[in-house]
Scaffold this motif. Sequence first.
Motif, PDB file in Angstrom:
ATOM      1  N   HIS A  34      15.928 -24.145  15.833  1.00 29.50           N
ATOM      2  CA  HIS A  34      16.492 -23.252  15.021  1.00 29.50           C
ATOM      3  C   HIS A  34      17.652 -22.673  15.687  1.00 29.50           C
ATOM      4  CE1 HIS A  34      16.793 -20.309  11.830  1.00 29.50           C
ATOM      5  NE2 HIS A  34      17.004 -19.233  12.975  1.00 29.50           N
ATOM      6  N   ARG A  35      18.684 -22.612  14.761  1.00 29.46           N
ATOM      7  CA  ARG A  35      20.076 -21.980  15.061  1.00 29.46           C
ATOM      8  C   ARG A  35      20.105 -20.622  14.727  1.00 29.46           C
ATOM      9  NH1 ARG A  35      25.164 -26.134  14.698  1.00 29.46           N
ATOM     10  NH2 ARG A  35      26.010 -24.276  16.017  1.00 29.46           N
ATOM     11  N   PRO A  36      20.128 -19.673  15.373  1.00 29.32           N
ATOM     12  CA  PRO A  36      20.024 -18.395  14.946  1.00 29.32           C
ATOM     13  C   PRO A  36      21.304 -17.582  14.596  1.00 29.32           C
ATOM     14  CG  PRO A  36      19.740 -18.228  17.416  1.00 29.32           C
ATOM     15  CD  PRO A  36      19.951 -19.826  16.892  1.00 29.32           C
ATOM     16  N   GLY A  37      21.989 -18.284  13.510  1.00 33.15           N
ATOM     17  CA  GLY A  37      23.255 -17.858  13.057  1.00 33.15           C
ATOM     18  C   GLY A  37      22.920 -16.686  12.313  1.00 33.15           C
ATOM     19  N   LEU A  38      22.132 -16.622  11.223  1.00 30.27           N
ATOM     20  CA  LEU A  38      22.077 -15.511  10.471  1.00 30.27           C
ATOM     21  C   LEU A  38      21.213 -14.215  11.307  1.00 30.27           C
ATOM     22  CD1 LEU A  38      20.470 -17.202   7.258  1.00 30.27           C
ATOM     23  CD2 LEU A  38      22.634 -16.175   7.298  1.00 30.27           C
ATOM     24  N   GLU A  39      20.490 -14.592  11.910  1.00 28.80           N
ATOM     25  CA  GLU A  39      19.859 -13.416  12.994  1.00 28.80           C
ATOM     26  C   GLU A  39      20.915 -12.656  13.619  1.00 28.80           C
ATOM     27  OE1 GLU A  39      16.928 -16.061  11.267  1.00 28.80           O
ATOM     28  OE2 GLU A  39      18.638 -16.616  12.702  1.00 28.80           O
ATOM     29  N   PHE A  40      21.731 -13.250  14.160  1.00 27.52           N
ATOM     30  CA  PHE A  40      22.963 -12.815  14.954  1.00 27.52           C
ATOM     31  C   PHE A  40      23.726 -11.609  14.189  1.00 27.52           C
ATOM     32  CE2 PHE A  40      23.131 -16.039  18.393  1.00 27.52           C
ATOM     33  CZ  PHE A  40      22.395 -15.032  19.485  1.00 27.52           C
ATOM     34  N   VAL A  41      23.651 -11.937  12.595  1.00 31.62           N
ATOM     35  CA  VAL A  41      24.328 -10.892  11.805  1.00 31.62           C
ATOM     36  C   VAL A  41      23.457 -10.031  11.154  1.00 31.62           C
ATOM     37  CG1 VAL A  41      26.296 -12.368  11.715  1.00 31.62           C
ATOM     38  CG2 VAL A  41      24.463 -12.631   9.840  1.00 31.62           C
ATOM     39  N   GLY A  42      22.045  -9.959  11.578  1.00 28.43           N
ATOM     40  CA  GLY A  42      21.170  -9.118  11.157  1.00 28.43           C
ATOM     41  C   GLY A  42      20.015  -9.570  10.102  1.00 28.43           C
ATOM     42  N   LYS A  58      29.490 -22.197  17.729  1.00 31.03           N
ATOM     43  CA  LYS A  58      29.715 -21.330  16.659  1.00 31.03           C
ATOM     44  C   LYS A  58      28.987 -20.071  16.870  1.00 31.03           C
ATOM     45  CE  LYS A  58      30.095 -24.171  12.559  1.00 31.03           C
ATOM     46  NZ  LYS A  58      29.470 -24.954  11.137  1.00 31.03           N
ATOM     47  N   GLU A  59      27.786 -20.061  17.612  1.00 26.39           N
ATOM     48  CA  GLU A  59      26.843 -18.991  17.890  1.00 26.39           C
ATOM     49  C   GLU A  59      27.638 -18.138  19.032  1.00 26.39           C
ATOM     50  OE1 GLU A  59      24.567 -21.602  15.390  1.00 26.39           O
ATOM     51  OE2 GLU A  59      25.529 -21.931  17.364  1.00 26.39           O
ATOM     52  N   VAL A  60      28.160 -19.093  20.027  1.00 25.71           N
ATOM     53  CA  VAL A  60      28.615 -18.568  21.260  1.00 25.71           C
ATOM     54  C   VAL A  60      29.855 -17.865  20.987  1.00 25.71           C
ATOM     55  CG1 VAL A  60      29.282 -19.176  23.575  1.00 25.71           C
ATOM     56  CG2 VAL A  60      27.235 -20.270  22.780  1.00 25.71           C
ATOM     57  N   ASN A  61      30.669 -18.659  20.355  1.00 32.00           N
ATOM     58  CA  ASN A  61      32.081 -17.921  20.022  1.00 32.00           C
ATOM     59  C   ASN A  61      32.017 -16.563  19.277  1.00 32.00           C
ATOM     60  OD1 ASN A  61      33.524 -20.048  21.212  1.00 32.00           O
ATOM     61  ND2 ASN A  61      33.845 -21.150  19.303  1.00 32.00           N
ATOM     62  N   TYR A  62      30.934 -16.542  18.443  1.00 29.96           N
ATOM     63  CA  TYR A  62      30.798 -15.451  17.828  1.00 29.96           C
ATOM     64  C   TYR A  62      30.384 -14.188  18.588  1.00 29.96           C
ATOM     65  CZ  TYR A  62      28.424 -11.834  14.882  1.00 29.96           C
ATOM     66  OH  TYR A  62      27.876 -10.542  14.256  1.00 29.96           O
ATOM     67  N   LEU A  63      29.350 -14.469  19.541  1.00 33.61           N
ATOM     68  CA  LEU A  63      29.058 -13.531  20.597  1.00 33.61           C
ATOM     69  C   LEU A  63      30.074 -13.049  21.466  1.00 33.61           C
ATOM     70  CD1 LEU A  63      25.560 -14.946  21.474  1.00 33.61           C
ATOM     71  CD2 LEU A  63      25.973 -12.943  20.032  1.00 33.61           C
ATOM     72  N   HIS A  64      30.717 -14.095  22.024  1.00 32.56           N
ATOM     73  CA  HIS A  64      32.192 -13.815  22.767  1.00 32.56           C
ATOM     74  C   HIS A  64      32.958 -12.566  21.923  1.00 32.56           C
ATOM     75  CE1 HIS A  64      30.888 -16.437  25.552  1.00 32.56           C
ATOM     76  NE2 HIS A  64      31.582 -17.353  25.524  1.00 32.56           N
ATOM     77  N   LYS A  65      33.396 -12.918  20.785  1.00 29.27           N
ATOM     78  CA  LYS A  65      34.090 -11.979  20.105  1.00 29.27           C
ATOM     79  C   LYS A  65      33.538 -10.669  19.928  1.00 29.27           C
ATOM     80  CE  LYS A  65      36.199 -16.024  17.660  1.00 29.27           C
ATOM     81  NZ  LYS A  65      36.572 -16.655  16.505  1.00 29.27           N
ATOM     82  N   LEU A  66      32.324 -10.235  20.053  1.00 30.59           N
ATOM     83  CA  LEU A  66      31.640  -8.931  19.871  1.00 30.59           C
ATOM     84  C   LEU A  66      32.046  -8.061  20.863  1.00 30.59           C
ATOM     85  CD1 LEU A  66      28.175  -9.942  18.586  1.00 30.59           C
ATOM     86  CD2 LEU A  66      30.034  -9.252  17.284  1.00 30.59           C
ATOM     87  N   ARG A  74      23.001  -7.074  19.242  1.00 26.41           N
ATOM     88  CA  ARG A  74      22.972  -8.504  18.324  1.00 26.41           C
ATOM     89  C   ARG A  74      21.996  -9.282  19.209  1.00 26.41           C
ATOM     90  NH1 ARG A  74      24.403  -7.476  13.114  1.00 26.41           N
ATOM     91  NH2 ARG A  74      26.369  -6.982  13.052  1.00 26.41           N
ATOM     92  N   ILE A  75      22.138  -9.505  20.486  1.00 30.07           N
ATOM     93  CA  ILE A  75      21.323 -10.324  21.336  1.00 30.07           C
ATOM     94  C   ILE A  75      19.961  -9.658  21.614  1.00 30.07           C
ATOM     95  CG2 ILE A  75      20.746 -11.295  23.311  1.00 30.07           C
ATOM     96  CD1 ILE A  75      23.899 -11.489  23.893  1.00 30.07           C
ATOM     97  N   GLY A  76      19.730  -8.337  21.762  1.00 28.45           N
ATOM     98  CA  GLY A  76      18.664  -7.569  21.883  1.00 28.45           C
ATOM     99  C   GLY A  76      17.712  -7.718  20.618  1.00 28.45           C
ATOM    100  N   ASN A  77      18.212  -7.809  19.488  1.00 29.85           N
ATOM    101  CA  ASN A  77      17.462  -7.967  18.265  1.00 29.85           C
ATOM    102  C   ASN A  77      16.679  -9.289  17.988  1.00 29.85           C
ATOM    103  OD1 ASN A  77      18.235  -5.613  17.295  1.00 29.85           O
ATOM    104  ND2 ASN A  77      19.943  -6.293  15.867  1.00 29.85           N
ATOM    105  N   ILE A  78      17.324 -10.283  18.682  1.00 28.71           N
ATOM    106  CA  ILE A  78      16.731 -11.733  18.911  1.00 28.71           C
ATOM    107  C   ILE A  78      15.856 -11.727  20.030  1.00 28.71           C
ATOM    108  CG2 ILE A  78      17.233 -13.998  19.231  1.00 28.71           C
ATOM    109  CD1 ILE A  78      19.549 -13.752  17.469  1.00 28.71           C
ATOM    110  N   VAL A  79      16.092 -11.343  21.076  1.00 30.98           N
ATOM    111  CA  VAL A  79      15.375 -11.551  22.238  1.00 30.98           C
ATOM    112  C   VAL A  79      13.930 -10.547  22.247  1.00 30.98           C
ATOM    113  CG1 VAL A  79      17.205 -12.268  23.854  1.00 30.98           C
ATOM    114  CG2 VAL A  79      16.397  -9.822  23.878  1.00 30.98           C
ATOM    115  N   HIS A  80      14.035  -9.662  21.436  1.00 29.68           N
ATOM    116  CA  HIS A  80      12.966  -8.862  21.195  1.00 29.68           C
ATOM    117  C   HIS A  80      11.754  -9.764  20.666  1.00 29.68           C
ATOM    118  CE1 HIS A  80      10.632  -5.382  19.598  1.00 29.68           C
ATOM    119  NE2 HIS A  80      10.428  -6.138  18.467  1.00 29.68           N
TER     120      HIS A  80
END
Length: 311
Positions: A34-42, A58-66, A74-80
Amino acid sequence: MKKITVENLVKRFSLKVLAGEDQLQKPITQSRVHRPGLEFVGHFDFFPTERVQILGKKEVNYLHKLSHEERKIRIGNIVHYHPPCFIVTAGEEGLTYLRHHCIEEKIPLLVTRTVETTSEFIPKVDAYLVKELAPEIAIHGVCLNVSGMGILLRGNSGVGKSETAHTLIGRGHRLVADDIVVLKKLSPQTILGTHDKKTKEFLALRSIGLLNVVRMYGRKAFQEETRIALDILLTKWEKDALNNELEQEPQFTEYMGVKIPSIEIQLQPGRDVAGLIEAAANNWYLRQQGYSAAEEFLSRIEADFADQELK
């Protein structure tokens, strides 16, 4: 339920471990990544938490820009949810923050070493997981690839399955498994035949003993696996038991809910069983292409009758 571990994935794809070296025994039970694109935006309504999570450019570049705080959320919501592992296909540069989260939550963080895109990597992992996690059974028989088609040979012990397989190998076909055939259900329509590793490349012949077909006949004599197309039951000859219709009624053998076309071939001294199996395989292929010799024959008869009526 079958399972493999993160360590299996690391070894299979030569992945680099950035975090969670002591967590590589975590089980993987889902056959798709699974690619967690939607999950990174909530959006977490359909988050498959038990799947391997793939992070591409795509996912890594999005995280870098935050911002630091936003990225932490965003990351905490997923690793949870503690997925089995994360695999990054965009290189390891700038992943210190992700590594920190994975160490804290005890989640393996892996990075690909090969130069390939995420879209190229994902199908390979999916195919590997589907195959490794597929439901499977073991049956007594022989599995071969004949003219590009997977064939199962079944029958009572001593009926001649292995001897027939040896003849087919001599004609250029390939052994997959002898004695114990492992069948894996890859989809509702697909059964894969393979060996049980212990018997790989071996063929047992009565009065001769155990043969290694690769050592004797070369690599072309063996194939790791094949999709099963036809199930053939070898039986002893019974007088007047065989019929001679133009076309046999379709018969099937069911394995794990998948129906495989099946035929019976009776054995008799002097009968070319290997040739009959080749004919059955080639005829099955023609049927898949929409051709029926019986239908063509009957159409010729009907055309001949029509010509006679016109005269």
